[in-house]
Design an enzyme around this catalytic site. Structure first.
Site, short mmCIF file in Angstrom:
data_model
loop_
_atom_site.label_atom_id
_atom_site.label_comp_id
_atom_site.label_asym_id
_atom_site.label_seq_id
_atom_site.Cartn_x
_atom_site.Cartn_y
_atom_site.Cartn_z
N MET A 1 0.85 -1.19 0.00
CA MET A 1 0.00 0.00 0.00
C MET A 1 0.88 1.23 0.00
SD MET A 1 -2.92 1.38 -0.10
CE MET A 1 -3.35 3.12 0.00
N GLU A 2 0.48 2.23 -0.80
CA GLU A 2 1.33 3.36 -1.15
C GLU A 2 1.23 4.55 -0.22
OE1 GLU A 2 -2.55 3.94 -3.59
OE2 GLU A 2 -1.26 2.26 -3.01
N ASN A 3 0.74 4.38 1.02
CA ASN A 3 0.56 5.51 1.93
C ASN A 3 1.70 6.51 1.80
OD1 ASN A 3 -1.66 4.05 3.20
ND2 ASN A 3 -0.07 2.84 4.17
N GLU B 1 4.48 1.01 -6.05
CA GLU B 1 4.08 1.84 -4.90
C GLU B 1 4.76 3.21 -4.94
OE1 GLU B 1 1.58 0.66 -3.49
OE2 GLU B 1 1.86 -1.32 -4.38
N TYR C 1 -5.73 -2.51 -13.11
CA TYR C 1 -4.27 -2.53 -13.09
C TYR C 1 -3.69 -2.76 -14.48
CZ TYR C 1 -4.24 -2.65 -7.97
OH TYR C 1 -4.39 -2.34 -6.65
#
Length: 987
Positions: A378-380, A413, A501
């Site tokens: 997850m690219e937080n 990411e 994607y």
């Protein structure tokens, strides 16, 4: 709908004094109104439930001391489980546009302690001050909230521009209740908020930390340095921030965040931004806690808010003056498992900064490897979260494709830091703008780190190959849906699929192809700069690309960018582009999974198709097919043997290419005469298109087979891989009992394999490291090696024996991992009882499930029925239950000999098997056994067996599945009969 978990009525002390003068009648009216609007709970939980601590009060705006709330009344609990609120904005799945969030002051206190990991349920408390701007006068506020309990709710305002010395009023909160179905908490106010004014919403809340899964705030238990340990992490995308704190949980509602985490002193706290400071807090029990505060974030959506509380260690790198820290359990750091990720992350950031000419805006980046994270990564912003399998590289994986996999995921990411974080899609219906572009830049970054692997090859094998197998004309899933219809969490979550994607990446790839890379990147720079810290929609991107096209005079398009790309993103499926080389006419039609004459199923508009092409080895100018049929005179061929043409040069478009009979004939003749005149990616694409089109009834299977005649001259293993994947499919060889095929295939392929086999067998024996820089070859090697041994190539079988014996004698001498599965299978198939027992002892003692699965597969390759029967007996009586031993039965049932043994074993031992494992795994077994049926008698035999072990409703479902599988097997059987006939003529 379940009753609300908690709600309450909250007023200030001053308001309580006023209410004391009201009559009992008015009080009863208020109670009645509260019951109407929502079920209410007690205002003040006990201190035991939510311990009061020193110095925890967040000050109201203007520096005022916050007055403790006094309940005006205690409303009744919901009248029944069938209670519904009256109709209102809470019936809609999008927030009303009454409030715009500007800033969150968020404090979270998860009660995780390293000395108390056996607590059955872990709780957290929190408080948030949300500064909002009112846009429409309203006395009712909606925020997203799910499974949160509330202790105190206040509204302050309107706020003055400078609140430091201003006196700020309180807005009476008359009632707080939940619209559970739509995941709202609703605040009924005593007066309307003023449009144009700002307010502050103060909410104290609590919730549960999830013990499994990865939604909201969740727990990981793991072992490090021989101790049981725990951590807490978050996953907010797409709609799980509301599980952690009340918020405006939509991607367009960006705000800044000041985050504070209260945690045990033995843990470190991480969030999006760098640590600002630390202090100490003491709870009512005298326990000391650390309060970690973080710097203010940029404007960002709630789904990017992240926090982690753990006792991990980290490795650090510095890239262009900014620190990058990779966090993981201390054992992994000591073993060096983080080094690869640490060494590539900084260069990935630099590559994208240079490409977009936009610096990464945050002062630091943390990346953490969780022991369990089902989302993968997850690219937080500033705190990216990975499952450890997607980030850690063990030494034994150095010479595998695992390095490329980690590179790809990290690149994806990091790509989101621009596409998604800096510029965020306005709503989830355009999430492909985030995921598709991040997937596209994966390809470029992989090529950057693996320059020996052509970029179009990477794109074909990692993106296009998979999506073309899934997409078709009757698939209703478009990349982008106008209007933002996806609103429920389950609908939004389903958007994170292969279409978003991989088809999204194909859209970006096609754009870059017909625009030119330079023009494409310039347009993206403009798009990113314009919408930085804001939100965008698909049309915003088209507009910026159109602007870039209009500023130059080299690239000319047949329509606007929007018209071209909407034809691809607003409808499902893709076209088949067919060229008649006798006339030069090119037509397009939707690709169906089953082509029939005069097909009219579905309703599709035409696509605006860019066609790059080559004629007689010379690249031709781009042409556009913007109608269902058009003539291109240059594509018409003469009778000359040297005249040929291919479309979709360098795999630039998202479509399959078909030719008339003469066009295919000229191509296979050219391959036999001089294959290198056709680029390798198009040799690969010809094979892929031909076999796919033949499978779905667009062309005859013989046309595809003709393309393989030249294969002895093919020295590119990736093309061999595509041929073998399509020509040798065990699903259609073993399972329809057509044994005529094997000797013909063996004769046809073995003499063609020799040259490339000699190349790669030498590499396997002498220098596997030479393939380290070409990971696609590593990926292809397993299928190539497996085929050579399956065909009985003696040197392949001998090499398998050599590698197995050497490994048995010295287990530290590992079999090359790309071919380990094949080597073990072959060794057991031709080996002794002693070889089998050696693997079984390894299996009993292994602790890694993946290793166990490899060993199970190998042991099921035995050709001795009695060994396979004993193996299944072990699964029921001997094998320890730390693995799913039904895998043993399924593996045996899937093997060439074992499929006959497994059925008899299950008939004789069904009670013992189901007593131990239940029946939930039967679907997988049914698929394995069903692959063998091609006659009604075989179906009846399986049905008789299933009739003795299944309930009636299960039998009905199983019968339908078997009939469908029989029909598919019959189709395959007819196809194989034609392959056999072709091989007889051409061998």
């Amino acid at each position: 709908m379940s009753p609300p978990s908690s709600s309450g009525v909250y007023v200030s002390r001053g308001v309580a004094l006023l209410l004391a003068g009201l009559t009992a009648v008015l009080l009863l009216v208020l109670v009645a109104l509260a019951a109407l609007y929502g079920s209410c709970a007690h205002v003040q939980p006990s201190e035991q439930d939510s311990p009061r601590v020193k110095d925890t009060v967040l000050s109201p705006p203007g520096g005022q001391e916050r007055a403790q709330p006094t309940p005006a009344h205690e409303a009744t609990v919901g009248t029944s489980q069938d209670w519904r609120p009256p109709s209102g904005p809470w019936d809609h799945l999008r927030l009303p546009p009454w409030l715009v969030p500007l800033h969150y002051d968020l404090e979270l206190w998860p009660r995780l302690r390293p000395d108390n990991l056996s607590t059955p349920s872990l709780t957290f408390t929190g408080r948030v001050n949300i500064t909002v701007r009112c846009t429409v006068a309203t006395s009712r506020l909606l925020l997203h909230s799910f499974l949160l309990n509330y202790k105190q709710v206040e509204v302050w305002g309107p706020l003055a521009r400078d609140t430091r010395n201003a006196t700020v009023g309180r807005v009476l909160v008359e009632n707080v209740w939940f619209a559970q179905e739509m995941q709202y908490v609703v605040l009924d106010l005593g007066q309307s908020l003023e449009p144009g004014s700002s307010y502050e919403l103060n909410l104290d809340f609590s919730g549960q930390v999830l013990e499994v899964g990865s939604e909201g705030l969740f727990l990981n238990l793991y072992t490090d340095e021989d101790e049981l340990r725990a951590l807490i992490a978050t996953q907010m995308e797409p709609t799980f921030a509301r599980h952690v704190f009340p918020c405006f949980d939509e991607p367009a509602l960006k705000a800044t965040f000041n985050i504070t985490i209260i945690h045990h002193p033995g843990y470190v706290a991480l969030s999006n931004m760098p640590q600002l400071g630390q202090s100490e807090r003491i709870d009512v029990n005298g326990s000391r806690w650390t309060v970690t505060t973080f710097s203010t974030t940029p404007l960002m959506p709630t789904y990017l808010v992240a926090l982690v509380v753990c006792d991990f260690g980290h490795v650090s790198r510095t890239e262009r003056g900014k620190e990058i820290r990779i966090w993981a359990p201390k054992d992994d750091i000591a073993n060096g498992y983080l080094d690869f990720a640490a060494n590539i992350t900084g260069p990935i950031f630099s590559f994208l900064e240079d490409l977009f000419n936009i610096s990464y805006p945050l002062p630091k980046t943390d990346i953490i490897a969780l022991p369990a994270f089902v989302n993968g990564a997850m690219e937080n912003w500033g705190l990216m979260v990975f499952d450890e399998s997607s980030l850690l590289l063990e030494p034994e994986d150095e010479l595998t494709e695992k390095r490329a996999m980690i590179l790809s995921i990290v690149s994806h990411e990091v790509g989101h830091q621009w596409f998604g974080n800096l510029v965020t899609t306005s709503w989830w219906n355009n999430i492909w703008l985030n995921e598709g572009f991040a997937s596209y830049f994966e390809v470029g970054l992989t090529n950057y780190f693996y320059p020996k692997v052509p970029m179009n090859m990477i794109f074909f094998f990692t993106v296009l190959h998979d999506i073309l197998r899934e997409d078709h004309a009757l698939e209703l899933r478009a990349v982008s849906t106008p209007g933002g219809n996806f609103t429920e969490t389950r609908e939004i979550s389903r958007l994170f699929d292969i279409y978003t994607y991989k088809k999204g990446a194909c859209m970006a790839w096609m754009l870059a192809s017909f625009l030119s890379q330079h023009l494409f990147i310039n347009a993206l720079k403009s798009y990113l700069e314009t919408f930085s810290y804001s939100n965008a929609e698909q049309d915003d991107l088209w507009r910026h690309i159109q602007m870039a096209v209009g500023e130059q005079s080299i690239i000319h398009l047949p329509a606007t960018v929007k018209s071209i790309m909407d034809s691809w993103t607003h409808q499902g499926g893709f076209p088949v582009v067919t060229l008649n080389v006798s006339t030069g006419i090119v037509k397009q039609e939707p690709f169906y999974l089953e082509k029939v004459e005069n097909q009219t199923l579905g309703s599709h508009n035409t696509w605006i198709v860019p066609i790059f092409w080559m004629k007689n080895g010379i690249t031709q100018p781009l042409v556009w097919l913007d109608k269902s049929s058009m003539m291109f005179p240059g594509m018409k061929l003469s009778d000359s043997d040297s005249d040929w043409v291919i479309l979709n040069l360098n795999v630039t478009g998202y479509y399959r290419v078909n030719y008339d009979e003469l066009g295919w004939k000229k191509l296979h003749q050219q391959l036999e005469k001089d294959p290198k005149a056709i680029p390798v990616i198009n040799r690969l694409l010809l094979v892929s298109d031909a076999f796919a089109l033949s499978t779905h009834n667009y062309i005859e299977i013989e046309t595809a087979l003709d393309l393989t005649k030249y294969i002895a001259e093919e020295d590119e293993i990736l093309v061999w891989f595509e041929v073998l994947v399509n020509l040798i499919n065990k699903e259609t060889i073993y399972d329809v009992n057509n044994y005529a095929l094997y000797p013909l295939l063996k004769k046809y392929l073995l003499k063609r394999l020799n040259s490339i086999w000699n190349t790669y067998s030498a590499i396997i024996r002498e220098n596997m490291t030479s393939l380290q820089d070409n990971y696609l070859s590593l990926l292809s090697l397993e299928r190539f090696f497996e085929t050579a041994c399956w065909l009985g190539l003696e040197d392949c079988l001998q090499l398998s024996r050599e590698l197995f014996r050497r490994w048995m004698a010295r287990p530290e001498t590992r079999i090359p991992p790309q071919i380990e599965k094949v080597v073990l299978c072959n060794a057991i198939a031709v080996g002794s009882d002693k070889d089998w027992e050696f693997l079984f002892n390894l299996y009993i003692n292994t602790t890694e499930e993946q290793d166990g699965l490899h060993l199970v597969h190998a042991m099921s390759c035995s050709r001795d029925p009695w060994i396979l029967n004993r193996f299944m007996e072990y699964a029921v009586t001997v094998v320890p239950s730390h693995f799913n031993e039904t895998n043993i039965i399924q593996a045996v049932a899937a093997s060439e000999v074992g499929r006959y043994v497994a059925k008899d074993f299950l008939v004789d031992n069904w009670v013992a098997v189901t007593d131990r494992y239940g029946t939930q795994w039967l679907d997988a077994l049914l698929y394995i056994l069903g692959r063998t049926v091609s006659t009604d008698q075989q179906v009846m035999e399986l049905q008789r067996f299933l009739g003795t072990v299944l309930e009636e409703h299960q039998r009905i479902l199983a019968q339908a599945k078997l009939q469908a599988m029989k029909a598919e097997n019959l189709k395959n059987k007819k196809r194989i009969a034609r392959v056999v006939e072709w091989l007889r003529k051409n061998t």
